[in-house]
Design an enzyme around this catalytic site. Sequence first.
Site, PDB file in Angstrom:
ATOM      1  N   GLU A 175      40.486  56.359  51.083  1.00  0.00           N
ATOM      2  CA  GLU A 175      41.941  56.385  50.919  1.00  0.00           C
ATOM      3  C   GLU A 175      42.258  56.056  49.471  1.00  0.00           C
ATOM      4  OE1 GLU A 175      45.837  53.845  52.351  1.00  0.00           O
ATOM      5  OE2 GLU A 175      44.176  54.057  53.785  1.00  0.00           O
TER       6      GLU A 175
ATOM      7  N   GLU B 202      40.106  47.920  55.255  1.00  0.00           N
ATOM      8  CA  GLU B 202      40.666  46.916  54.341  1.00  0.00           C
ATOM      9  C   GLU B 202      40.589  45.509  54.925  1.00  0.00           C
ATOM     10  OE1 GLU B 202      44.532  48.330  53.121  1.00  0.00           O
ATOM     11  OE2 GLU B 202      43.777  50.366  52.789  1.00  0.00           O
TER      12      GLU B 202
END
Length: 508
Positions: free
Chosen positions: A427, A304
Amino acid sequence: MSNRSLRFWARNRTNARLTAIAASALVVTLGAVSWFVWSSPDSPVREAADTVVAAANPLTAQNALLQQQLKTAKGQVASQNGKLKNAAAAAAASAAAHAKQVASLQQQLARTQDQLGALEAESDTGTGSGDKGSSGGKGSGSKTTNATKPPKVPAAGSPGGDSTPGGTEKPDEDPAAVITAPSRDSLLHPEHRYFGMYTEQAPFNWATLDATAKKIGVEPNVVGYFSGWDEDFRVSAVQRAWQQGRLPLMTWESRPIAAGNNSNSAPEYSLPTIIGGGFDAYLHQYAKDIVATGLPLAIRLDHEMNGTWYPWSELNGSGKAINGNNVGDYVKMWRHVHDIFQAEGANALVIWVWAPNIINNMQPSSHTTQEFLAGYYPGDDYVDWVGLSGYLRPPWRAGNDFTAGYTFDRSLDQLRTLTSKPIFLAEVGASETDGHKPGWVKTFFEQFHDSKNADIIGFSWFSLAITSYVGGERSTNDWRIDSRSDSLAAFAEGIADPAADFTLIPAD
């Protein structure tokens, strides 16, 4: 005036002169006597005069006393200030020592957990309290499968693999001697799609994962977990994963494992520090430990990165540096770590997963462009899979139709513009907020039917309930697969659909 009116001493001019001379002499004599009396230190008159003056000025002595008291108070204040500075210095030194002690204890705790994990492997029953009722989402209980469950590792001295009372075979006392795994090359391009899961404590304890798998009817063949750069390589995590026939997916964060997600500051772990060799000794040893296991794993390094909430990102929404990082440092850091692993031979076992966040409300608009994402990509020579973190989560953006296509499509387009590498949704999850989860889960699995998504080789579901701050407000999102019966049913039906092409291992 008549002579009769003259005083007796001035009846004539001669008397007047004599009288004046006598008066002057008297004045001089009295002056001399007065001077002598006043100038003499032992003169009783002088003492009496001093007494009178002192009595007439009572504030003089009091003022002198106050001046002395003020001087004494100033000395005491200076002394206390010195003591305060010394105490502050001692407190700072104590805090630094305490921080080092905490770090040492955290490392000891990690090692202890590894040891406990190995012991649990000998006694873990692997069973859970699955819901087999109509709300459990299993339908009739029959599923089409395209794979069989890998055999358990036989117990030492027991060719048949004696089971523990709970029904799960006991692993060998020396698991490293008997654990096997597919080759890295075969894992890179699987025949069927992967199904992964993150749960509490897995792979060190399988209770929650196995209980959820029973409710779904299918076991995951990928297990996700997190590790920080203040931890040594956790051998037992990889061993325990492969004992269950599951590919370990380690999210490796360049910060302490206990760091909270409410801060993107970790100066000791800045990208320039890593690039400059500050962690080289740690990285070389980590790679050597991976090689020593001989077992493959996937590593999602500093995920991220295109957001603003982690210390390995480069810029915030105002264009200011995060954690002392510079534009371009993320790519340099990734390549630096990869090169060290290459030098130690670890890349023969590691699948490198580069996984940005999807485009959503959590990012500033400047961070959502193709050009911005490209600035973080290390290059095809340094990446094996590309992935995404993507959730159905509030706050909702206008126009959201609560489908998986809305959640992922724009970000998938950006990935495919960058590279043709396989895509692993590293995820994912969906919140129960406002009741959109069952419908979203249905569309999530339907996206695997579309030929345009043939490059998506699997996903790993974040099956936990988490409380965090979003937009400054505290919010709890229940990402669990079995958060509600209708959500669980949608998941179980979707993953079992042959058109989705997942590796289906029936849960015991």
